[in-house]
Design a protein around this motif. Structure first.
Motif, PDB file in Angstrom:
ATOM      1  N   GLN A 229       0.822  -1.209   0.000  1.00  0.00           N
ATOM      2  CA  GLN A 229       0.000   0.000   0.000  1.00  0.00           C
ATOM      3  C   GLN A 229       0.863   1.269   0.000  1.00  0.00           C
ATOM      4  O   GLN A 229       0.489   2.280  -0.598  1.00  0.00           O
ATOM      5  N   LYS A 265      -3.868  -5.848  -3.209  1.00  0.00           N
ATOM      6  CA  LYS A 265      -3.841  -4.504  -2.632  1.00  0.00           C
ATOM      7  C   LYS A 265      -3.322  -3.476  -3.630  1.00  0.00           C
ATOM      8  O   LYS A 265      -3.913  -2.398  -3.799  1.00  0.00           O
ATOM      9  N   GLY A 345      -4.835   3.322   2.351  1.00  0.00           N
ATOM     10  CA  GLY A 345      -4.988   1.876   2.382  1.00  0.00           C
ATOM     11  C   GLY A 345      -6.256   1.414   1.690  1.00  0.00           C
ATOM     12  O   GLY A 345      -7.194   2.195   1.475  1.00  0.00           O
TER      13      GLY A 345
END
Length: 482
Positions: A229, A265, A345
C-alpha cells in the motif's frame, strides 16, 4: 639419503630411533598450556562484546523457521574486531582468528543481509547439473535453463521496447519502480552507533521512460511501512502530479517481489489511479523475471550509494535528500518527501469486492506466476492476467460480489472514495529502537533533535533487517521461490 635430505645429524637420528625402540617417546606438546592460550575471562569478554551489537531477523527467512539473525548492514567481522581492539586492554585482547572462531561457533549470526537478487531457478539448475552424472538429465536441465534465460531476456527486451515507445509516443508512459535498500538515520562515525539500532529511511524510486527522469520518494519508518500500500501510494501521487492528460496508456515495470508488487492490494490502488485520472484508458503492470530484474532504478540507486560513501555524517532526511540531488550533475534525481496523509490503504475497498482465487473460466490463479496484470477504465470489476510475456490472450478475474449489491454501486465511490488513511497517526517504531535512539541523542545537533523526539515506540513490534515490522505487514510472507 634421509639424513642428507633433511640436513640433520646421524646422532640425532640414532637418538630418536633408540627412544622409539624403548617406547620412551611421548607427545608433550601443549602440556604447559601455551603462553597465548585464551582464558575463560577473555572468551566471555568476546562473547559479551558480540552481544552488544543489535541483531535483526529477516521476513524472507521466517517461513523456514530458522533462528538465524542478521547484523546491521555494514557491520563486518573486521569492523567488529577493530572496535573490540579499541575498547579492550592490550594484554586481554585475543587474536582475530580467535574472535572469528567464537563468532562462528557461539552465534548464529550473519554479517550480510539476505539477498534476493540471485535467481533461485538458475541456482537450482546449476546444483542439479553438478550432482547428476546422467547425460540425458543434464541435457534436459540445460534445455530448461535455456528456456528460463530466454524468458528473462524476452522480458528485458520488452521493457526496453516499452521505455523507448514511451519516449516516442505521446499517448504512452512507461514507469519502472523499485524500493532502494533501507538507509540508516542518523549516519555517524562514532563507535557507539555500531552497537545501537538506527531509524530507517525508505526510498521508493520511480523512473520515467518519457523523459528519462528519476524521482525518489522518501519517508521514515515513523510515518509508514514499506508494503504494497505504501508503494501504491507513491505511484498514485506520482501519476497525479507527473503524468500528463495526453497519456492514454500507462505501463509499469517492476521486479517480482510478490509482497510489494503482485497482490490484490496494489491492484486496487491502481484501480483508484484509473478513477483519479480519467484520461487513462488502461494500466499494465509487468514483471521482470526473478533474479534477472535489473531496472533503470538500479542505476539511480547505484549513483546514490556511490555518493553516500563520501558522506560520514547525516542527521536528517533533508541531509539524505541533498546527497541524492547532488549525486550526479547530468539528469539530476528529483526528491519528493511523502507525508502521512499521502499513504492510503485499501482495507475498506477489500470489503466491497471478492478476491477470487479463480478466473472466470474457473482456472486457479497463482499470483507468483503472473507475468502481466492489466486493468481497464471501462471494466472496473475486471483484472486481466497472463502468465507469459507476449501471450495472445488474457485471463479475466471478476472481483465483483455476486450475492446482493454493494452499498455504493457507483464505481467511483467503490474504489477511490473508499480509500482510507493508512497511518493517520503515524507509524510507531520498535520500543527497543526508540530507546537506542534516545541514548545517542546527544551526538545529534540540537537543530535535528526535534525530528527524533517526535517518534513514538511500540513494545510489540518486532525488529526486521529488511525494514519491516512483521506484526504490521500488509501482505503474506512468501515461503520460497516463485
Amino acid at each position: 639419503m634421509f639424513i642428507n635430505t633433511l640436513q640433520i645429524s646421524t646422532k640425532r637420528v640414532n637418538s630418536s630411533l633408540s627412544k622409539v625402540r624403548t617406547l620412551s617417546v611421548s607427545d608433550k606438546r601443549g602440556i604447559a598450556g601455551g603462553h597465548n592460550k585464551m582464558t575463560e575471562h577473555q572468551r566471555n569478554y568476546v562473547i559479551n562484546h558480540i552481544n552488544k551489537f543489535p541483531r535483526y531477523k529477516s521476513h524472507y527467512c521466517r517461513a523456514h523457521r530458522n533462528e538465524q539473525e542478521f547484523l546491521p548492514v555494514g557491520t563486518t567481522l573486521p569492523l567488529m574486531y577493530k572496535l573490540y581492539n579499541e575498547e579492550t586492554p592490550k594484554k586481554d585482547c585475543v587474536s582475530f582468528s580467535s574472535y572469528r572462531k567464537i563468532f562462528l561457533t557461539e552465534f548464529n549470526l550473519r554479517t550480510k543481509a539476505p539477498k534476493k537478487d540471485t535467481c533461485n531457478k538458475c541456482d537450482t539448475f546449476q546444483a542439479k547439473a553438478q550432482s547428476t552424472s546422467s547425460i540425458e538429465e543434464k541435457q534436459l536441465l540445460k534445455s530448461e535453463h535455456d528456456a528460463h534465460l530466454l524468458e528473462a531476456e524476452c522480458a528485458r527486451k520488452q521493457m526496453e521496447a516499452d521505455l523507448k515507445e514511451a519516449f516516442e509516443n505521446n499517448e504512452l508512459e512507461t514507469l519502472t519502480f523499485d524500493m532502494e535498500k533501507t538507509l540508516p538515520l542518523p549516519r555517524l562515525t562514532t563507535n557507539i552507533i555500531f552497537y545501537k539500532r538506527q531509524l530507517w529511511l525508505y526510498d521508493c524510486g520511480i523512473h520515467s521512460g518519457k523523459n528519462n527522469k528519476a524521482v525518489c520518494n522518501l519517508w521514515i519508518e515513523g510515518q509508514a511501512g514499506r508494503g504494497a500500500q505504501e508503494v501504491g501510494s507513491c505511484i498514485k501521487k506520482y501519476v497525479k502530479n507527473n503524468v500528463p492528460e495526453t497519456v492514454k496508456r500507462l505501463i509499469l515495470w517492476s521486479d517480482s517481489c510478490g509482497g510489494q508488487n503482485r497482490n490484490i492490494k496494489i491492484i486496487l490502488m491502481f484501480k483508484c489511479v484509473l478513477e483519479e485520472n480519467p484520461s487513462l484508458d488502461s494500466i499494465q503492470l509487468k514483471f521482470l523475471t526473478s533474479g534477472h530484474s535489473f531496472l533503470p532504478n538500479d542505476s539511480d540507486f547505484g549513483d546514490i550509494e556511490c555518493a553516500l560513501k563520501r558522506q560520514q555524517k547525516l542527521f536528517s532526511p533533508e541531509d539524505y535528500a541533498n546527497v541524492i540531488k547532488g549525486c550526479r550533475k547530468r539528469n539530476p534525481i528529483e526528491v519528493v518527501f511523502l507525508e502521512k496523509n499521502d499513504f492510503v490503504g485499501t482495507g475498506n475497498i477489500e470489503k466491497l469486492i471478492t478476491n477470487r482465487k479463480k478466473d472466470v473460466n474457473e482456472t486457479k490463479i497463482n499470483w507468483l506466476q503472473i507475468k502481466e496484470i492489466k486493468i481497464q477504465q471501462d471494466k472496473p470489476y475486471s483484472i486481466f492476467i497472463i502468465n507469459m510475456h507476449n501471450a495472445p490472450d488474457y485471463s479475466e478475474i471478476n472481483i465483483k460480489k455476486r450475492q446482493g449489491r454493494p452499498k455504493n454501486v457507483d464505481n467511483h465511490i467503490i474504489f477511490l472514495n473508499n480509500l482510507e488513511p493508512l497511518w493517520p497517526r503515524g507509524k510507531p517504531v520498535a520500543q527497543a529502537k526508540l530507546d537506542d535512539i534516545t541514548s545517542y541523542l546527544h551526538l545529534i545537533p540540537a537543530a535535528d533533535q526535534p525530528f527524533y523526539l517526535h517518534l513514538t515506540g511500540d513494545a510489540i513490534l518486532e525488529e526486521d533487517i529488511d525494514g519491516y515490522n512483521v506484526a504490521a505487514l500488509d501482505f503474506e510472507l512468501e515461503s520460497g521461490s516463485d
